[in-house]
Motif scaffolding. Structure first.
Motif, mmCIF file in Angstrom:
data_model
loop_
_atom_site.group_PDB
_atom_site.id
_atom_site.type_symbol
_atom_site.label_atom_id
_atom_site.label_comp_id
_atom_site.label_asym_id
_atom_site.label_seq_id
_atom_site.Cartn_x
_atom_site.Cartn_y
_atom_site.Cartn_z
ATOM 1 N N ARG A 45 -7.087 19.122 11.920
ATOM 2 C CA ARG A 45 -6.558 20.144 11.005
ATOM 3 C C ARG A 45 -7.710 20.801 10.242
ATOM 4 N NH1 ARG A 45 -3.681 17.189 7.682
ATOM 5 N NH2 ARG A 45 -5.283 17.111 6.089
ATOM 6 N N ARG A 81 0.904 29.701 7.051
ATOM 7 C CA ARG A 81 -0.464 29.838 6.547
ATOM 8 C C ARG A 81 -1.411 30.330 7.651
ATOM 9 N NH1 ARG A 81 -1.415 29.682 1.467
ATOM 10 N NH2 ARG A 81 -3.305 28.499 1.769
ATOM 11 N N SER A 121 6.403 20.167 9.513
ATOM 12 C CA SER A 121 4.967 20.269 9.269
ATOM 13 C C SER A 121 4.392 21.503 9.977
ATOM 14 C CB SER A 121 4.293 18.988 9.762
ATOM 15 O OG SER A 121 2.912 19.042 9.599
ATOM 16 N N PHE A 172 -0.908 19.572 11.299
ATOM 17 C CA PHE A 172 -0.469 20.808 10.665
ATOM 18 C C PHE A 172 -0.543 20.788 9.144
ATOM 19 C CE2 PHE A 172 1.992 20.399 14.635
ATOM 20 C CZ PHE A 172 1.490 21.504 15.296
ATOM 21 N N TRP A 173 -0.178 19.675 8.549
ATOM 22 C CA TRP A 173 -0.032 19.657 7.103
ATOM 23 C C TRP A 173 -0.513 18.326 6.550
ATOM 24 C CZ3 TRP A 173 0.609 24.166 5.143
ATOM 25 C CH2 TRP A 173 0.930 24.320 3.797
ATOM 26 N N THR A 198 -4.293 22.741 0.199
ATOM 27 C CA THR A 198 -3.374 23.370 1.152
ATOM 28 C C THR A 198 -4.181 24.029 2.267
ATOM 29 O OG1 THR A 198 -1.830 23.817 -0.633
ATOM 30 C CG2 THR A 198 -1.516 25.049 1.387
ATOM 31 N N LYS A 249 1.854 14.670 12.948
ATOM 32 C CA LYS A 249 2.258 15.795 12.093
ATOM 33 C C LYS A 249 1.134 16.216 11.157
ATOM 34 C CE LYS A 249 4.329 12.751 8.688
ATOM 35 N NZ LYS A 249 5.524 12.287 8.040
ATOM 36 N N GLU A 250 0.162 15.324 10.928
ATOM 37 C CA GLU A 250 -0.975 15.632 10.054
ATOM 38 C C GLU A 250 -1.869 16.726 10.639
ATOM 39 O OE1 GLU A 250 0.379 11.466 9.687
ATOM 40 O OE2 GLU A 250 -0.396 12.602 11.363
ATOM 41 N N HIS A 277 5.446 24.713 8.098
ATOM 42 C CA HIS A 277 4.625 24.960 6.906
ATOM 43 C C HIS A 277 3.286 25.584 7.301
ATOM 44 C CE1 HIS A 277 7.135 23.186 3.883
ATOM 45 N NE2 HIS A 277 7.149 22.008 4.454
ATOM 46 N N ALA A 278 2.682 25.016 8.338
ATOM 47 C CA ALA A 278 1.371 25.510 8.779
ATOM 48 C C ALA A 278 1.462 26.943 9.294
ATOM 49 C CB ALA A 278 0.804 24.599 9.855
#
Length: 135
Positions: free
Chosen positions: A10, A122, A115, A30-31, A39, A27-28, A118-119
């Motif tokens: 990430r 961004r 996740s 992405f977020w 963030t 999932k980490e 959310h990514a």
């Protein structure tokens, strides 16, 4: 517990314009797991391809066994591919890791896709995405 490899990817990926990942990710990717962490933001990312395997880095299955399938019956079939000719049967190396796990785990898959959602918010330049799919 956060997967350090996915978290590292990430951090690294925030500098890229194209990402192609095939393999085991959490999932980490992405977020952040820790809400106190900065963030993430992918200002230049245009293309994202992800092909993940059916298990999380912690060893949990993303897919569960379907209760309607009888595992013993399928494992002990005399003809593993029935009446399908050999030249049309999918080679063993291209088959799923566990063909009996066909139902998505709502909790784990939900966390993974939330996740990713959310990514995606961004990634302002993202234009080409192959939806995450499993191998």
């Amino acid at each position: 517990m956060e997967d350090p490899i996915s978290a590292g990817l990430r951090h690294l990926s925030q500098q890229l314009t194209t990402i192609t990942i095939t393999g085991l990710v959490g999932k980490e990717l992405f977020w952040p797991f820790d809400p106190k962490e900065e963030t993430p933001f992918w200002p230049n990312l245009k293309t994202f391809y992800l092909f993940y395997v059916r298990v999380t880095p912690s060893g949990k299955w993303l897919f569960e066994r379907d209760g309607e399938e009888d595992e013993d019956e399928l494992l002990h079939e005399e003809e593993p591919h029935g009446s399908v000719p050999d030249n049309l049967f999918q080679p063993e190396e291209d088959q799923y890791l566990d063909p009996f796990r066909t139902r998505a785990s709502p909790e784990l898959m939900g966390d993974f896709y939330v996740s990713a959602g959310h990514a995606a918010q961004r990634m302002p330049k993202l234009s080409d995405v192959i939806r995450p799919c499993y191998k």
